[in-house]
Scaffold this motif. Structure first.
Motif, PDB file in Angstrom:
ATOM      1  N   ARG A   1      36.432  40.863  48.780  1.00 25.74           N
ATOM      2  CA  ARG A   1      35.458  41.412  48.255  1.00 25.74           C
ATOM      3  C   ARG A   1      35.640  42.435  47.268  1.00 25.74           C
ATOM      4  NH1 ARG A   1      34.483  44.877  52.887  1.00 25.74           N
ATOM      5  NH2 ARG A   1      35.162  43.537  54.794  1.00 25.74           N
TER       6      ARG A   1
ATOM      7  N   ARG B   1      37.773  42.725  45.355  1.00 27.05           N
ATOM      8  CA  ARG B   1      38.390  41.501  43.720  1.00 27.05           C
ATOM      9  C   ARG B   1      37.280  40.866  43.397  1.00 27.05           C
ATOM     10  NH1 ARG B   1      40.234  36.516  43.388  1.00 27.05           N
ATOM     11  NH2 ARG B   1      41.553  36.008  41.373  1.00 27.05           N
ATOM     12  N   GLN B   2      36.178  40.193  44.510  1.00 22.80           N
ATOM     13  CA  GLN B   2      34.955  39.335  43.691  1.00 22.80           C
ATOM     14  C   GLN B   2      34.061  40.469  43.429  1.00 22.80           C
ATOM     15  OE1 GLN B   2      34.494  36.040  43.933  1.00 22.80           O
ATOM     16  NE2 GLN B   2      36.465  36.298  44.535  1.00 22.80           N
ATOM     17  N   TYR B   3      34.141  41.730  43.509  1.00 19.84           N
ATOM     18  CA  TYR B   3      32.676  42.716  43.117  1.00 19.84           C
ATOM     19  C   TYR B   3      33.686  43.412  41.366  1.00 19.84           C
ATOM     20  CZ  TYR B   3      30.788  47.108  41.900  1.00 19.84           C
ATOM     21  OH  TYR B   3      29.817  48.201  41.467  1.00 19.84           O
ATOM     22  N   THR B   4      34.829  42.933  41.305  1.00 19.45           N
ATOM     23  CA  THR B   4      35.121  43.432  40.934  1.00 19.45           C
ATOM     24  C   THR B   4      34.674  41.988  39.143  1.00 19.45           C
ATOM     25  OG1 THR B   4      36.841  44.854  41.663  1.00 19.45           O
ATOM     26  CG2 THR B   4      37.656  44.294  39.247  1.00 19.45           C
ATOM     27  N   ARG B   5      35.876  41.552  39.282  1.00 18.48           N
ATOM     28  CA  ARG B   5      35.085  40.211  38.580  1.00 18.48           C
ATOM     29  C   ARG B   5      33.674  39.713  38.501  1.00 18.48           C
ATOM     30  NH1 ARG B   5      37.987  34.846  39.821  1.00 18.48           N
ATOM     31  NH2 ARG B   5      40.250  34.869  39.156  1.00 18.48           N
ATOM     32  N   ARG B   6      32.725  40.525  39.904  1.00 16.52           N
ATOM     33  CA  ARG B   6      31.834  40.124  38.653  1.00 16.52           C
ATOM     34  C   ARG B   6      31.156  41.396  37.451  1.00 16.52           C
ATOM     35  NH1 ARG B   6      28.910  40.350  44.239  1.00 16.52           N
ATOM     36  NH2 ARG B   6      29.941  39.233  45.125  1.00 16.52           N
ATOM     37  N   HIS B   7      31.715  42.699  38.314  1.00 13.21           N
ATOM     38  CA  HIS B   7      31.093  43.509  37.232  1.00 13.21           C
ATOM     39  C   HIS B   7      31.962  42.969  35.793  1.00 13.21           C
ATOM     40  CE1 HIS B   7      29.758  47.451  36.412  1.00 13.21           C
ATOM     41  NE2 HIS B   7      31.303  47.897  36.260  1.00 13.21           N
ATOM     42  N   GLU B   8      33.024  43.132  36.114  1.00  8.89           N
ATOM     43  CA  GLU B   8      33.119  42.504  34.170  1.00  8.89           C
ATOM     44  C   GLU B   8      32.782  41.356  33.956  1.00  8.89           C
ATOM     45  OE1 GLU B   8      37.776  41.829  35.439  1.00  8.89           O
ATOM     46  OE2 GLU B   8      37.996  43.785  35.350  1.00  8.89           O
ATOM     47  N   GLY B   9      32.502  40.907  34.158  1.00  7.36           N
ATOM     48  CA  GLY B   9      31.404  39.830  34.459  1.00  7.36           C
ATOM     49  C   GLY B   9      29.712  40.201  33.613  1.00  7.36           C
ATOM     50  N   ARG B  10      29.217  41.156  33.967  1.00  9.35           N
ATOM     51  CA  ARG B  10      28.427  41.337  33.231  1.00  9.35           C
ATOM     52  C   ARG B  10      29.033  42.570  32.123  1.00  9.35           C
ATOM     53  NH1 ARG B  10      26.192  43.638  38.903  1.00  9.35           N
ATOM     54  NH2 ARG B  10      25.330  41.813  39.975  1.00  9.35           N
ATOM     55  N   ARG B  11      30.074  43.135  32.108  1.00 10.52           N
ATOM     56  CA  ARG B  11      30.119  43.661  31.333  1.00 10.52           C
ATOM     57  C   ARG B  11      30.039  42.917  29.555  1.00 10.52           C
ATOM     58  NH1 ARG B  11      34.767  48.009  32.786  1.00 10.52           N
ATOM     59  NH2 ARG B  11      33.793  49.148  34.258  1.00 10.52           N
TER      60      ARG B  11
END
Length: 175
Positions: A159, A161-171
């Motif tokens: 979870r 890891r998925q949250y970090t990837r989504r957050h980096e994608g938004r950035r």
């Protein structure tokens, strides 16, 4: 129902890995009992009754597949699963060291029970492979601790890891 299916799938995978893949790849070089690891892990997570049932089923299946005396591994794994479940309910077995001690001790209990039953059944028994049991206990403790930690902490790690990837994608999109 989900627990029953997950324990059954884990036991089936351990039986297949140990009997088919383990002996084909390593022979007798690596003496690890993955089925016992699953039985003790089941007892730690779900209690003595689950450990007892898992030990009985897994041991009888292992006896049937190995061609040895039917019931010896079943009784030894039943005893190890039940005792591991009782220990897990009476003591706090959530850290790495207590779990390692439980896996190590249950492998010794299984080995002593297994060798004792064969000594009573056959005249000469199957020897005294105490060094193999020591190596098997250490390997089972290592694999058991890693597997139980992965089961407990794996979903949270995924979870994050998925949250970090989504957050980096938004950035990246915001730039």
């Amino acid at each position: 129902m989900t627990r029953l299916l997950s324990v059954g799938a884990a036991l089936l995978a351990a039986l297949m890995l140990q009997t088919v893949v383990g002996y084909q790849l390593f022979g007798r070089l690596i003496a690890m009992d993955l089925v016992l690891v699953v039985v003790v892990g089941t007892a730690i997570f779900f209690g003595p009754t689950a450990g007892l049932v898992a030990g009985t089923v897994a041991g009888l299946c292992q006896d049937a597949l190995s061609g040895g005396v039917l019931g010896v591994a079943g009784l030894a794994k039943t005893l190890a699963g039940f005792v591991a479940g009782v220990v897990a309910t009476q003591f706090i077995v959530s850290g790495i060291i207590p779990r390692g001690v439980v896996f190590f001790a249950m492998t010794w209990l299984h080995g002593v029970c297994f060798l004792g039953l064969y000594a009573m059944i056959e005249r000469h028994g199957i020897g005294r492979p105490w060094r193999q049991i020591l190596v098997q206990s250490l390997l089972n403790a290592l694999v058991g601790v890693v597997a139980t930690q992965a089961i407990e902490r794996g979903p949270e790690w995924w979870r994050r890891r998925q949250y970090t990837r989504r957050h980096e994608g938004r950035r990246r999109l915001a730039r």
